[in-house]
Design a protein around this motif. Structure first.
Motif, PDB file in Angstrom:
ATOM      1  N   VAL A  80       0.870  -1.170   0.000  1.00 48.65           N
ATOM      2  CA  VAL A  80       0.000   0.000   0.000  1.00 48.65           C
ATOM      3  C   VAL A  80       0.909   1.223   0.000  1.00 48.65           C
ATOM      4  N   VAL A  81       0.807   2.035  -1.042  1.00 47.25           N
ATOM      5  CA  VAL A  81       1.666   3.216  -1.161  1.00 47.25           C
ATOM      6  C   VAL A  81       1.140   4.318  -0.254  1.00 47.25           C
ATOM      7  N   VAL A  82       2.032   4.875   0.561  1.00 41.23           N
ATOM      8  CA  VAL A  82       1.711   5.947   1.496  1.00 41.23           C
ATOM      9  C   VAL A  82       2.020   7.305   0.890  1.00 41.23           C
ATOM     10  N   GLY A  83       3.146   7.395   0.150  1.00 43.64           N
ATOM     11  CA  GLY A  83       3.544   8.670  -0.430  1.00 43.64           C
ATOM     12  C   GLY A  83       4.537   8.476  -1.562  1.00 43.64           C
ATOM     13  N   ARG A  84       4.720   9.530  -2.344  1.00 41.89           N
ATOM     14  CA  ARG A  84       5.664   9.526  -3.461  1.00 41.89           C
ATOM     15  C   ARG A  84       6.908  10.307  -3.035  1.00 41.89           C
ATOM     16  N   VAL A  85       8.079   9.762  -3.303  1.00 43.11           N
ATOM     17  CA  VAL A  85       9.335  10.458  -2.999  1.00 43.11           C
ATOM     18  C   VAL A  85       9.516  11.573  -4.026  1.00 43.11           C
ATOM     19  N   VAL A  86       9.667  12.793  -3.515  1.00 46.29           N
ATOM     20  CA  VAL A  86       9.813  13.978  -4.364  1.00 46.29           C
ATOM     21  C   VAL A  86      11.278  14.234  -4.693  1.00 46.29           C
ATOM     22  N   GLY A  87      12.165  13.989  -3.734  1.00 45.98           N
ATOM     23  CA  GLY A  87      13.585  14.215  -3.969  1.00 45.98           C
ATOM     24  C   GLY A  87      14.404  13.920  -2.732  1.00 45.98           C
ATOM     25  N   ARG A  88      15.698  14.045  -2.874  1.00 41.94           N
ATOM     26  CA  ARG A  88      16.626  13.828  -1.761  1.00 41.94           C
ATOM     27  C   ARG A  88      16.950  15.178  -1.132  1.00 41.94           C
ATOM     28  N   LEU A  89      16.909  15.222   0.204  1.00 43.88           N
ATOM     29  CA  LEU A  89      17.257  16.442   0.929  1.00 43.88           C
ATOM     30  C   LEU A  89      18.703  16.430   1.413  1.00 43.88           C
ATOM     31  N   TRP A  90      19.193  15.233   1.759  1.00 45.19           N
ATOM     32  CA  TRP A  90      20.531  15.125   2.335  1.00 45.19           C
ATOM     33  C   TRP A  90      21.081  13.749   2.038  1.00 45.19           C
ATOM     34  N   PRO A  91      22.326  13.515   1.762  1.00 50.74           N
ATOM     35  CA  PRO A  91      23.428  14.470   1.743  1.00 50.74           C
ATOM     36  C   PRO A  91      23.633  15.150   0.392  1.00 50.74           C
ATOM     37  N   ARG A  92      22.996  14.646  -0.664  1.00 51.47           N
ATOM     38  CA  ARG A  92      23.155  15.246  -1.997  1.00 51.47           C
ATOM     39  C   ARG A  92      21.785  15.727  -2.450  1.00 51.47           C
ATOM     40  N   PRO A  93      21.389  16.951  -2.094  1.00 51.37           N
ATOM     41  CA  PRO A  93      20.048  17.429  -2.442  1.00 51.37           C
ATOM     42  C   PRO A  93      19.792  17.366  -3.943  1.00 51.37           C
ATOM     43  N   GLY A  94      18.551  17.053  -4.286  1.00 54.55           N
ATOM     44  CA  GLY A  94      18.160  17.059  -5.688  1.00 54.55           C
ATOM     45  C   GLY A  94      17.240  15.921  -6.037  1.00 54.55           C
ATOM     46  N   ALA A  95      16.970  15.817  -7.315  1.00 50.84           N
ATOM     47  CA  ALA A  95      16.104  14.754  -7.822  1.00 50.84           C
ATOM     48  C   ALA A  95      16.838  13.422  -7.765  1.00 50.84           C
ATOM     49  N   LEU A  96      16.076  12.346  -7.711  1.00 52.65           N
ATOM     50  CA  LEU A  96      16.679  11.017  -7.734  1.00 52.65           C
ATOM     51  C   LEU A  96      17.064  10.683  -9.164  1.00 52.65           C
ATOM     52  N   GLY A  97      18.058   9.840  -9.309  1.00 51.38           N
ATOM     53  CA  GLY A  97      18.516   9.452 -10.630  1.00 51.38           C
ATOM     54  C   GLY A  97      17.501   8.572 -11.346  1.00 51.38           C
ATOM     55  N   PRO A  98      17.789   8.245 -12.596  1.00 49.44           N
ATOM     56  CA  PRO A  98      16.877   7.398 -13.360  1.00 49.44           C
ATOM     57  C   PRO A  98      16.862   5.978 -12.817  1.00 49.44           C
ATOM     58  N   GLN A  99      15.842   5.267 -13.221  1.00 52.58           N
ATOM     59  CA  GLN A  99      15.709   3.872 -12.814  1.00 52.58           C
ATOM     60  C   GLN A  99      16.837   3.062 -13.405  1.00 52.58           C
ATOM     61  N   PRO A 100      17.538   2.268 -12.567  1.00 49.70           N
ATOM     62  CA  PRO A 100      18.621   1.453 -13.115  1.00 49.70           C
ATOM     63  C   PRO A 100      18.058   0.336 -13.983  1.00 49.70           C
ATOM     64  N   PRO A 101      18.840  -0.172 -14.921  1.00 53.32           N
ATOM     65  CA  PRO A 101      18.357  -1.269 -15.750  1.00 53.32           C
ATOM     66  C   PRO A 101      18.133  -2.513 -14.914  1.00 53.32           C
ATOM     67  N   THR A 102      17.165  -3.315 -15.296  1.00 54.33           N
ATOM     68  CA  THR A 102      16.890  -4.554 -14.580  1.00 54.33           C
ATOM     69  C   THR A 102      17.243  -5.726 -15.464  1.00 54.33           C
ATOM     70  N   GLY A 103      17.662  -6.790 -14.809  1.00 50.11           N
ATOM     71  CA  GLY A 103      17.994  -7.985 -15.568  1.00 50.11           C
ATOM     72  C   GLY A 103      16.896  -9.015 -15.552  1.00 50.11           C
ATOM     73  N   GLY A 104      15.882  -8.805 -14.715  1.00 50.25           N
ATOM     74  CA  GLY A 104      14.847  -9.816 -14.574  1.00 50.25           C
ATOM     75  C   GLY A 104      13.582  -9.463 -15.321  1.00 50.25           C
ATOM     76  N   PRO A 105      12.634 -10.374 -15.302  1.00 49.35           N
ATOM     77  CA  PRO A 105      11.358 -10.127 -15.996  1.00 49.35           C
ATOM     78  C   PRO A 105      10.509  -9.119 -15.267  1.00 49.35           C
ATOM     79  N   GLU A 106       9.690  -8.403 -16.005  1.00 52.32           N
ATOM     80  CA  GLU A 106       8.729  -7.463 -15.414  1.00 52.32           C
ATOM     81  C   GLU A 106       7.567  -8.241 -14.858  1.00 52.32           C
ATOM     82  N   VAL A 107       7.002  -7.737 -13.774  1.00 53.45           N
ATOM     83  CA  VAL A 107       5.850  -8.391 -13.151  1.00 53.45           C
ATOM     84  C   VAL A 107       4.591  -7.829 -13.732  1.00 53.45           C
TER      85      VAL A 107
END
Length: 107
Positions: A80-107
Protein backbone atom coordinates in the motif's frame (compact mmCIF):
# COMPACT_ATOMS: atom_id res chain seq x y z
CA UNK A 1 10.58 13.24 5.35
CA UNK A 2 11.96 9.70 5.46
CA UNK A 3 15.41 8.45 6.44
CA UNK A 4 16.71 5.50 4.44
CA UNK A 5 18.19 2.53 6.27
CA UNK A 6 19.61 -0.46 4.45
CA UNK A 7 20.89 -1.23 0.95
CA UNK A 8 17.68 -2.21 -0.89
CA UNK A 9 17.52 0.92 -3.09
CA UNK A 10 21.22 1.22 -3.97
CA UNK A 11 22.30 2.87 -6.27
CA UNK A 12 19.32 5.26 -6.35
CA UNK A 13 19.38 6.05 -2.63
CA UNK A 14 21.69 4.87 0.13
CA UNK A 15 21.44 4.22 3.82
CA UNK A 16 21.46 7.55 5.64
CA UNK A 17 19.85 9.56 2.83
CA UNK A 18 16.99 11.87 3.85
CA UNK A 19 14.10 11.97 1.37
CA UNK A 20 11.26 14.42 0.91
CA UNK A 21 7.99 12.47 0.61
CA UNK A 22 4.60 13.83 -0.47
CA UNK A 23 1.79 11.91 1.19
CA UNK A 24 -0.78 10.63 -1.31
CA UNK A 25 -4.21 12.24 -1.19
CA UNK A 26 -7.33 10.31 -2.17
CA UNK A 27 -7.36 9.94 -5.94
CA UNK A 28 -3.59 10.48 -6.35
CA UNK A 29 -1.96 7.92 -8.61
CA UNK A 30 1.56 6.54 -8.81
CA UNK A 31 3.15 5.26 -11.99
CA UNK A 32 5.55 2.40 -12.67
CA UNK A 33 9.05 3.73 -12.03
CA UNK A 34 8.01 6.09 -9.20
CA UNK A 35 9.98 5.81 -5.94
CA UNK A 36 7.51 5.59 -3.08
CA UNK A 37 7.07 5.15 0.65
CA UNK A 38 4.94 2.05 1.27
CA UNK A 39 3.68 -0.51 3.78
CA UNK A 40 2.91 -4.19 3.37
CA UNK A 41 -0.32 -5.55 4.89
CA UNK A 42 1.68 -8.67 5.78
CA UNK A 43 4.18 -6.45 7.71
CA UNK A 44 2.31 -3.34 8.92
CA UNK A 45 5.25 -2.41 11.18
CA UNK A 46 7.58 -2.06 8.18
CA UNK A 47 7.69 1.24 6.26
CA UNK A 48 9.82 0.99 3.11
CA UNK A 49 11.19 3.08 0.25
CA UNK A 50 10.81 1.15 -3.01
CA UNK A 51 10.16 1.57 -6.73
CA UNK A 52 6.70 0.86 -8.17
CA UNK A 53 6.80 -1.88 -10.79
CA UNK A 54 3.07 -2.28 -11.47
CA UNK A 55 -0.38 -1.57 -10.09
CA UNK A 56 -2.07 -4.78 -8.96
CA UNK A 57 -5.45 -5.57 -7.52
CA UNK A 58 -5.63 -3.77 -4.19
CA UNK A 59 -2.24 -2.07 -4.26
CA UNK A 60 1.13 -1.95 -5.99
CA UNK A 61 3.98 -4.34 -6.68
CA UNK A 62 7.13 -2.62 -5.40
CA UNK A 63 10.74 -3.68 -5.57
CA UNK A 64 14.07 -2.32 -4.44
CA UNK A 65 16.64 -1.28 -7.04
CA UNK A 66 19.17 -3.68 -5.48
CA UNK A 67 18.12 -7.16 -6.69
CA UNK A 68 20.16 -8.89 -3.98
CA UNK A 69 17.90 -7.57 -1.20
CA UNK A 70 14.33 -8.91 -1.10
CA UNK A 71 12.50 -6.91 1.57
CA UNK A 72 9.94 -5.93 -1.04
CA UNK A 73 6.91 -7.39 -2.83
CA UNK A 74 8.91 -10.50 -3.72
CA UNK A 75 8.92 -11.34 0.00
CA UNK A 76 5.80 -9.62 1.37
CA UNK A 77 3.37 -9.34 -1.56
CA UNK A 78 1.29 -6.34 -2.56
CA UNK A 79 2.13 -2.99 -0.94
CA UNK A 80 0.00 0.00 0.00
CA UNK A 81 1.67 3.22 -1.16
CA UNK A 82 1.71 5.95 1.50
CA UNK A 83 3.54 8.67 -0.43
CA UNK A 84 5.66 9.53 -3.46
CA UNK A 85 9.33 10.46 -3.00
CA UNK A 86 9.81 13.98 -4.36
CA UNK A 87 13.59 14.22 -3.97
CA UNK A 88 16.63 13.83 -1.76
CA UNK A 89 17.26 16.44 0.93
CA UNK A 90 20.53 15.13 2.34
CA UNK A 91 23.43 14.47 1.74
CA UNK A 92 23.15 15.25 -2.00
CA UNK A 93 20.05 17.43 -2.44
CA UNK A 94 18.16 17.06 -5.69
CA UNK A 95 16.10 14.75 -7.82
CA UNK A 96 16.68 11.02 -7.73
CA UNK A 97 18.52 9.45 -10.63
CA UNK A 98 16.88 7.40 -13.36
CA UNK A 99 15.71 3.87 -12.81
CA UNK A 100 18.62 1.45 -13.11
CA UNK A 101 18.36 -1.27 -15.75
CA UNK A 102 16.89 -4.55 -14.58
CA UNK A 103 17.99 -7.99 -15.57
CA UNK A 104 14.85 -9.82 -14.57
CA UNK A 105 11.36 -10.13 -16.00
CA UNK A 106 8.73 -7.46 -15.41
CA UNK A 107 5.85 -8.39 -13.15
Amino acid sequence: MARVTGPSMVPTVRSGDRLLVRRLAPGDEVEPGDVVLARFPARPDLLVVKRVRNAVDGGHWVEGDNPLVTDDSRAFGVAVVVGRVVGRLWPRPGALGPQPPTGGPEV
